[in-house]
Design a protein around this motif. Structure first.
Motif, PDB file in Angstrom:
ATOM      1  N   LEU A 112       0.827  -1.208   0.000  1.00  0.00           N
ATOM      2  CA  LEU A 112       0.000   0.000   0.000  1.00  0.00           C
ATOM      3  C   LEU A 112       0.861   1.257   0.000  1.00  0.00           C
ATOM      4  O   LEU A 112       0.465   2.280  -0.565  1.00  0.00           O
ATOM      5  CB  LEU A 112      -0.933   0.005   1.212  1.00  0.00           C
ATOM      6  CG  LEU A 112      -2.258  -0.748   1.049  1.00  0.00           C
ATOM      7  CD1 LEU A 112      -2.030  -2.246   0.819  1.00  0.00           C
ATOM      8  CD2 LEU A 112      -3.138  -0.559   2.289  1.00  0.00           C
ATOM      9  N   LEU A 113       2.047   1.194   0.611  1.00  0.00           N
ATOM     10  CA  LEU A 113       2.942   2.352   0.621  1.00  0.00           C
ATOM     11  C   LEU A 113       3.443   2.657  -0.787  1.00  0.00           C
ATOM     12  O   LEU A 113       3.609   3.821  -1.158  1.00  0.00           O
ATOM     13  CB  LEU A 113       4.120   2.097   1.558  1.00  0.00           C
ATOM     14  CG  LEU A 113       3.766   1.874   3.036  1.00  0.00           C
ATOM     15  CD1 LEU A 113       5.039   1.564   3.832  1.00  0.00           C
ATOM     16  CD2 LEU A 113       3.054   3.092   3.607  1.00  0.00           C
ATOM     17  N   VAL A 114       3.678   1.602  -1.570  1.00  0.00           N
ATOM     18  CA  VAL A 114       4.097   1.796  -2.964  1.00  0.00           C
ATOM     19  C   VAL A 114       3.010   2.534  -3.736  1.00  0.00           C
ATOM     20  O   VAL A 114       3.270   3.496  -4.472  1.00  0.00           O
ATOM     21  CB  VAL A 114       4.401   0.438  -3.628  1.00  0.00           C
ATOM     22  CG1 VAL A 114       4.753   0.624  -5.106  1.00  0.00           C
ATOM     23  CG2 VAL A 114       5.533  -0.272  -2.895  1.00  0.00           C
ATOM     24  N   SER A 115       1.772   2.089  -3.564  1.00  0.00           N
ATOM     25  CA  SER A 115       0.656   2.720  -4.262  1.00  0.00           C
ATOM     26  C   SER A 115       0.479   4.176  -3.822  1.00  0.00           C
ATOM     27  O   SER A 115       0.200   5.054  -4.649  1.00  0.00           O
ATOM     28  CB  SER A 115      -0.626   1.927  -3.997  1.00  0.00           C
ATOM     29  OG  SER A 115      -1.685   2.418  -4.778  1.00  0.00           O
ATOM     30  N   MET A 116       0.668   4.463  -2.546  1.00  0.00           N
ATOM     31  CA  MET A 116       0.549   5.837  -2.057  1.00  0.00           C
ATOM     32  C   MET A 116       1.593   6.745  -2.704  1.00  0.00           C
ATOM     33  O   MET A 116       1.295   7.890  -3.073  1.00  0.00           O
ATOM     34  CB  MET A 116       0.722   5.857  -0.531  1.00  0.00           C
ATOM     35  CG  MET A 116      -0.441   5.231   0.222  1.00  0.00           C
ATOM     36  SD  MET A 116      -0.074   4.974   1.979  1.00  0.00           S
ATOM     37  CE  MET A 116       0.071   6.678   2.534  1.00  0.00           C
ATOM     38  N   GLY A 117       2.802   6.253  -2.871  1.00  0.00           N
ATOM     39  CA  GLY A 117       3.842   7.043  -3.524  1.00  0.00           C
ATOM     40  C   GLY A 117       3.502   7.352  -4.970  1.00  0.00           C
ATOM     41  O   GLY A 117       3.705   8.479  -5.454  1.00  0.00           O
ATOM     42  N   LEU A 118       2.942   6.375  -5.672  1.00  0.00           N
ATOM     43  CA  LEU A 118       2.579   6.576  -7.077  1.00  0.00           C
ATOM     44  C   LEU A 118       1.429   7.581  -7.210  1.00  0.00           C
ATOM     45  O   LEU A 118       1.414   8.412  -8.125  1.00  0.00           O
ATOM     46  CB  LEU A 118       2.197   5.237  -7.706  1.00  0.00           C
ATOM     47  CG  LEU A 118       3.378   4.272  -7.911  1.00  0.00           C
ATOM     48  CD1 LEU A 118       2.881   2.857  -8.157  1.00  0.00           C
ATOM     49  CD2 LEU A 118       4.257   4.732  -9.064  1.00  0.00           C
ATOM     50  N   LEU A 119       0.464   7.527  -6.307  1.00  0.00           N
ATOM     51  CA  LEU A 119      -0.637   8.492  -6.350  1.00  0.00           C
ATOM     52  C   LEU A 119      -0.150   9.906  -6.047  1.00  0.00           C
ATOM     53  O   LEU A 119      -0.706  10.890  -6.557  1.00  0.00           O
ATOM     54  CB  LEU A 119      -1.727   8.096  -5.359  1.00  0.00           C
ATOM     55  CG  LEU A 119      -2.565   6.864  -5.716  1.00  0.00           C
ATOM     56  CD1 LEU A 119      -3.630   6.622  -4.657  1.00  0.00           C
ATOM     57  CD2 LEU A 119      -3.210   7.006  -7.084  1.00  0.00           C
ATOM     58  N   SER A 120       0.895  10.028  -5.248  1.00  0.00           N
ATOM     59  CA  SER A 120       1.471  11.350  -4.976  1.00  0.00           C
ATOM     60  C   SER A 120       2.048  11.963  -6.251  1.00  0.00           C
ATOM     61  O   SER A 120       1.956  13.182  -6.467  1.00  0.00           O
ATOM     62  CB  SER A 120       2.556  11.243  -3.899  1.00  0.00           C
ATOM     63  OG  SER A 120       2.013  10.766  -2.681  1.00  0.00           O
ATOM     64  N   VAL A 121       2.637  11.130  -7.108  1.00  0.00           N
ATOM     65  CA  VAL A 121       3.133  11.624  -8.401  1.00  0.00           C
ATOM     66  C   VAL A 121       1.970  12.102  -9.271  1.00  0.00           C
ATOM     67  O   VAL A 121       2.090  13.077 -10.015  1.00  0.00           O
ATOM     68  CB  VAL A 121       3.956  10.532  -9.114  1.00  0.00           C
ATOM     69  CG1 VAL A 121       4.441  11.021 -10.483  1.00  0.00           C
ATOM     70  CG2 VAL A 121       5.146  10.109  -8.263  1.00  0.00           C
ATOM     71  N   CYS A 122       0.819  11.427  -9.176  1.00  0.00           N
ATOM     72  CA  CYS A 122      -0.366  11.865  -9.927  1.00  0.00           C
ATOM     73  C   CYS A 122      -0.755  13.291  -9.559  1.00  0.00           C
ATOM     74  O   CYS A 122      -1.155  14.084 -10.427  1.00  0.00           O
ATOM     75  CB  CYS A 122      -1.542  10.922  -9.666  1.00  0.00           C
ATOM     76  SG  CYS A 122      -1.337   9.256 -10.322  1.00  0.00           S
ATOM     77  N   LEU A 123      -0.639  13.631  -8.284  1.00  0.00           N
ATOM     78  CA  LEU A 123      -0.941  14.995  -7.850  1.00  0.00           C
ATOM     79  C   LEU A 123      -0.024  16.005  -8.524  1.00  0.00           C
ATOM     80  O   LEU A 123      -0.460  17.079  -8.953  1.00  0.00           O
ATOM     81  CB  LEU A 123      -0.810  15.098  -6.327  1.00  0.00           C
ATOM     82  CG  LEU A 123      -1.926  14.464  -5.501  1.00  0.00           C
ATOM     83  CD1 LEU A 123      -1.545  14.451  -4.029  1.00  0.00           C
ATOM     84  CD2 LEU A 123      -3.229  15.220  -5.697  1.00  0.00           C
ATOM     85  N   LEU A 124       1.265  15.677  -8.632  1.00  0.00           N
ATOM     86  CA  LEU A 124       2.212  16.552  -9.328  1.00  0.00           C
ATOM     87  C   LEU A 124       1.802  16.742 -10.782  1.00  0.00           C
ATOM     88  O   LEU A 124       1.843  17.862 -11.321  1.00  0.00           O
ATOM     89  CB  LEU A 124       3.617  15.961  -9.237  1.00  0.00           C
ATOM     90  CG  LEU A 124       4.692  16.658 -10.087  1.00  0.00           C
ATOM     91  CD1 LEU A 124       4.916  18.088  -9.595  1.00  0.00           C
ATOM     92  CD2 LEU A 124       6.004  15.859 -10.036  1.00  0.00           C
ATOM     93  N   CYS A 125       1.392  15.673 -11.440  1.00  0.00           N
ATOM     94  CA  CYS A 125       0.990  15.754 -12.850  1.00  0.00           C
ATOM     95  C   CYS A 125      -0.239  16.638 -13.031  1.00  0.00           C
ATOM     96  O   CYS A 125      -0.339  17.389 -14.015  1.00  0.00           O
ATOM     97  CB  CYS A 125       0.714  14.351 -13.397  1.00  0.00           C
ATOM     98  SG  CYS A 125       2.168  13.276 -13.448  1.00  0.00           S
TER      99      CYS A 125
END
Length: 454
Positions: free
Chosen positions: A200-213
């Motif tokens: 779940l921590l991996v997925s949270m990091g990837l969603l944080s990149v979505c916010l940047l995009c």
């Protein structure tokens, strides 16, 4: 020469990236979104196929079921899909309120921040061994998938107009497919080393990149709106939180899209439930089931990216949406006809791969390009109703239909699926017919200075 086609495709892709810097951020956005989802999807599917109800439901619910005279384990998927349906109905007006009352720069980040916060809560719940976490996680991931992806495509319809979408949506879809291939690979590699919770921590990091995009893509969305004289997404849209339902009920094309979605979900749900029964028989542990589902996801996404790179963009630009909607419907109809005659486990897997790959590579890009030719209320309000409420209504309806039909055997399930697939084909034909009345680009929002329609 043999290498001319790949070189030509590579040059077209490099030209598209050079001509549209927004494409870089859209590719990264969709890659991270689907990678983050597919890291978690095999975990969700393994929970749904679990033969141990105590791993899915809290103890108090199991006791309540026993007192009522039935075992919850016999209705695992039916109860999980029902819970998802209820959650979607409760969240739809919340999303409608966000869209109506807040500008794009607010409600888009809020949606993703909410999902990140929920994943943090589940990370704690898995580590703490909270009873009932499996069922709650299954419902959350189903809700997350629909809302996060529909928000992505609504935003892309703000960033790209119809002509541009035909050029880049195939590439964006391929970027997402690479993410969808990477997610199961990460799960297969890490699940036994770090455990389910830390995925779940991996997925949270990837969603944080979505916010940047999202932040990086805002200027292109604003520029497109100015160029087409549309109401700015930087202002609240206004209108009722129930406007999406009204739009779907009034507009023939939106009704056709809802019909296509309902029956399309139906064929997928019938197939998914039959597959879950196979998994329970042959892959009894959570780890084995997770590996099986991740392998299936690899096959789906591998076929998807081949079609996206070789066919989607060419078909869309040359023939429009018709073949992209009709071909998957006809292929699924043929697949269910074969399964009704011979419901072999391997054939079930093959039809599952074909069904999902054709949806991701052909049907979905075709539907999403249609929204670039509609106004913002249709893109955000009506689209959300179709992609979430209608989708989960189909899930809810067909998961209980499957429970009734399963007692008569797989052949009866798949024979019914032929009828459902025919309904899907009819919905696709209606969409193809109704979309001819759309303008080539989304209409300039002359209503920008007028009250909202809903």
């Amino acid at each position: 020469m043999p290498r001319s086609v790949p070189t030509s495709r590579s040059l077209r892709f490099r030209h598209a990236l050079a001509a549209s810097p927004a494409l870089w951020w859209a590719l990264l956005y969709f890659f991270c979104l689907l990678c983050g989802y597919y890291v978690l999807r095999p975990v969700r599917d393994a929970m749904g196929a679990s033969a141990d109800p105590s791993a899915v439901f809290p103890q108090w619910l199991l006791v309540a079921g026993e007192r009522a005279g039935f075992a919850l384990g016999d209705y695992t998927l039916q109860l999980l899909f029902t819970g998802t349906f209820v959650a979607m109905l409760l969240l739809q007006p919340v999303y409608g309120a966000l869209v109506a009352r807040f500008p794009r720069r607010v409600f888009l980040p809020v949606v993703y921040l909410g999902f990140i916060a929920c994943l943090g809560g589940f990370w704690w719940a898995f580590h703490a061994g909270v009873p009932g976490r499996g069922g709650a996680f299954f419902i959350f991931i189903a809700v997350f998938n629909l809302f996060a992806v529909t928000v992505f495509w609504s935003f892309m319809a703000d960033v790209f107009d119809n002509a541009h979408a035909k050029q880049v949506y195939g590439y964006i879809g391929a970027g997402g497919t690479i993410g969808a291939l990477s997610g199961p690979a990460i799960t297969r590699l890490l699940v036994e080393q770090v455990g389910v919770a830390n995925l779940l921590l991996v997925s949270m990091g990837l969603l944080s990149v979505c916010l940047l995009c999202i932040v990086q893509l805002r200027p292109w969305a604003m520029a497109r709106e100015r160029a087409h004289r549309e109401a700015s997404g930087e202002r609240a849209m206004g209108g009722s939180v129930w406007a999406g339902l009204r739009l779907v009920a009034q507009d023939p094309l939106l009704r056709a899209l809802a019909l296509l979605m309902f029956f399309g979900v139906g064929v997928g749900t019938l197939l998914y439930n039959e597959q879950a029964a196979i998994v329970r028989r042959f892959y009894p542990t959570a780890e084995a089931a997770t590996r099986y589902y991740s392998t299936l996801d690899w096959a789906v996404n591998g076929l998807t990216i081949v079609i996206q790179l070789l066919l989607t963009r060419w078909l869309l630009r040359r023939y429009g949406v018709a073949p992209l909607l009709l071909l998957p419907a006809l292929a699924i109809l043929a697949g269910f006809a074969l399964l009704s005659a011979s419901p072999l486990p391997l054939l079930v897997a093959v039809v599952q791969v074909t069904t999902r790959a054709s949806e991701f590579s052909l049907a979905k890009p075709a539907r999403e390009t249609l929204y670039t030719r509609m106004d913002r209320e249709a893109r955000y309000k009506a689209k959300s109703v179709i992609d979430t409420a209608v989708y989960r209504t189909g899930d809810f309806s067909f998961v209980w239909l499957h429970k009734f039909l399963a007692g008569f055997g797989s052949s009866v399930v798949f024979a019914t699926g032929v009828v459902v697939a025919a309904g899907m084909a009819f919905g696709a034909w209606r969409v193809v017919r109704e979309q001819r009345g759309l303008p080539e680009n989304s209409p300039g929002d002359v209503a920008a200075a007028q009250p909202s329609r809903a």
